[in-house]
Write an enzyme that holds these catalytic residues in place. Structure first.
Site, short mmCIF file in Angstrom:
data_model
loop_
_atom_site.label_atom_id
_atom_site.label_comp_id
_atom_site.label_asym_id
_atom_site.label_seq_id
_atom_site.Cartn_x
_atom_site.Cartn_y
_atom_site.Cartn_z
N GLU A 26 -6.54 -7.90 5.09
CA GLU A 26 -5.79 -8.56 4.01
C GLU A 26 -5.66 -10.04 4.29
OE1 GLU A 26 -3.79 -8.52 6.95
OE2 GLU A 26 -2.01 -8.64 5.68
N ASN A 80 0.84 -1.21 0.00
CA ASN A 80 0.00 0.00 0.00
C ASN A 80 0.86 1.25 0.00
OD1 ASN A 80 -2.76 -0.66 -0.01
ND2 ASN A 80 -2.69 -1.33 2.11
P1 GH3 Z 1 2.61 -9.41 7.41
O1 GH3 Z 1 3.47 -10.02 6.35
O2 GH3 Z 1 3.20 -9.62 8.77
O3 GH3 Z 1 1.19 -9.84 7.32
O4 GH3 Z 1 2.67 -7.84 7.18
P2 GH3 Z 1 1.50 -6.87 6.67
O5 GH3 Z 1 2.12 -5.57 6.28
O6 GH3 Z 1 0.70 -7.55 5.62
O7 GH3 Z 1 0.59 -6.77 7.95
P3 GH3 Z 1 0.09 -5.50 8.74
O8 GH3 Z 1 -0.94 -6.05 9.71
O9 GH3 Z 1 1.23 -4.71 9.30
O10 GH3 Z 1 -0.64 -4.60 7.66
C1 GH3 Z 1 -1.81 -4.98 7.03
C2 GH3 Z 1 -2.11 -3.95 5.97
O11 GH3 Z 1 -3.28 -4.30 5.24
C3 GH3 Z 1 -2.33 -2.58 6.54
C4 GH3 Z 1 -3.63 -2.13 5.95
O12 GH3 Z 1 -3.53 -0.83 5.46
C5 GH3 Z 1 -3.85 -3.10 4.80
N1 GH3 Z 1 -5.26 -3.27 4.50
C6 GH3 Z 1 -6.22 -3.82 5.27
N2 GH3 Z 1 -7.43 -3.74 4.66
C7 GH3 Z 1 -7.21 -3.11 3.46
C8 GH3 Z 1 -8.08 -2.72 2.38
O13 GH3 Z 1 -9.30 -2.93 2.37
N3 GH3 Z 1 -7.48 -2.11 1.32
C9 GH3 Z 1 -6.14 -1.86 1.27
N4 GH3 Z 1 -5.63 -1.27 0.20
N5 GH3 Z 1 -5.32 -2.18 2.29
C10 GH3 Z 1 -5.85 -2.80 3.37
MG MG Z 2 -0.29 -9.40 6.01
MG MG Z 3 -2.87 -9.65 8.63
#
Ligand code: GH3
Ligand code: MG
Ligand code: MG
Length: 208
Positions: free
Chosen positions: A114, A78
């Site tokens: 995610e 992102n």
């Molecule tokens: P890891 O490999 O440990 O899972 O790292 P990560 O970065 O995937 O995990 P983290 O929990 O730090 O971040 C999850 C991210 O997912 C942050 C958030 O902005 C993004 N996210 C969650 N829902 C959505 C969505 O609906 N759309 C978008 N674009 N991003 C999303």
């Molecule tokens: Mg993740």
């Molecule tokens: Mg996660």
């Protein structure tokens, strides 16, 4: 006479309105279980599906597998490419997950931000790991740009897999906790991999 005809006409109008209302209510009720972005079943729908499949597994004695999938380093994705690119990644992965739903009762869900879940009735330990690996490789093969990923050039997922054999003793919590623990191990081991954790009402068993 004219008054009766007009009352009958009014009655027909009310019946049509009632039918529209009923179908609108049904559509709204269905939407409660749908994730707006991906069109997959949402967490609420997933919970209902797990409850129902656990009951079916207990009745039939067939196994039930759960794959919890989490996009690796999605925050960086992102941050690098923007939130709308992130959204399109979620949509593409959701479409892929749908393709893995081949049999009746298979359910792909958006479990959280995610994170996705794939519920596979009739699938036991070995096959759950085989399917998880197919899914993981299919995601990597999409070659979606992910420049800031720790070690990978494209979007990858980690998967925690688990399965139960039909028994009334298994609760949704048992299944989800085991898959979650397996997913945690997959992340700790370096991401872009599958880990399996068995669940039983008497104890847990790991398999690397
Ligand atoms: P890891 O490999 O440990 O899972 O790292 P990560 O970065 O995937 O995990 P983290 O929990 O730090 O971040 C999850 C991210 O997912 C942050 C958030 O902005 C993004 N996210 C969650 N829902 C959505 C969505 O609906 N759309 C978008 N674009 N991003 C999303
Ligand atoms: Mg993740
Ligand atoms: Mg996660």
């Amino acid at each position: 006479m004219q008054r009766i005809a007009s009352l009958e006409e009014r009655n027909r109008e009310l019946e049509t309105l009632a039918e529209h209302l009923k179908s609108n209510v049904e559509e709204l009720a269905a939407l409660v279980y749908v994730d707006a972005l991906t069109g997959l079943v949402n967490r609420r729908g997933f919970d209902a599906a797990v409850e129902s499949e656990l009951r079916r597994a207990a009745r039939t004695g067939y196994p039930l597998a759960l794959l919890l999938c989490d996009i690796d380093c999605f925050k960086h994705c992102n941050d690098t490419h923007g939130h709308s690119h992130g959204d399109s990644v979620l949509v593409r992965l959701a479409a892929l997950l749908k393709d893995f739903c081949k049999r009746e009762g298979d359910c792909a869900a958006r479990y959280g931000g995610e994170e996705f879940a794939l519920l596979l009735p009739g699938v036991a330990c070995k096959d759950s790991v085989r399917i998880a690996e197919q899914l993981r490789k299919s995601v990597a093969a999409l070659s979606i740009a992910h420049a800031h990923s720790q070690s990978y050039a494209q979007v990858t997922i980690s998967i925690g897999a688990t399965s139960v054999h039909g028994s009334p003793l298994f609760l949704r919590r048992h299944l989800v906790e085991a898959a979650d623990a397996a997913l945690y191990r997959a992340k700790r081991a370096g991401r872009n991999r599958t880990k399996y954790q068995a669940v039983s009402s008497t104890g847990r068993r790991d398999r690397d």
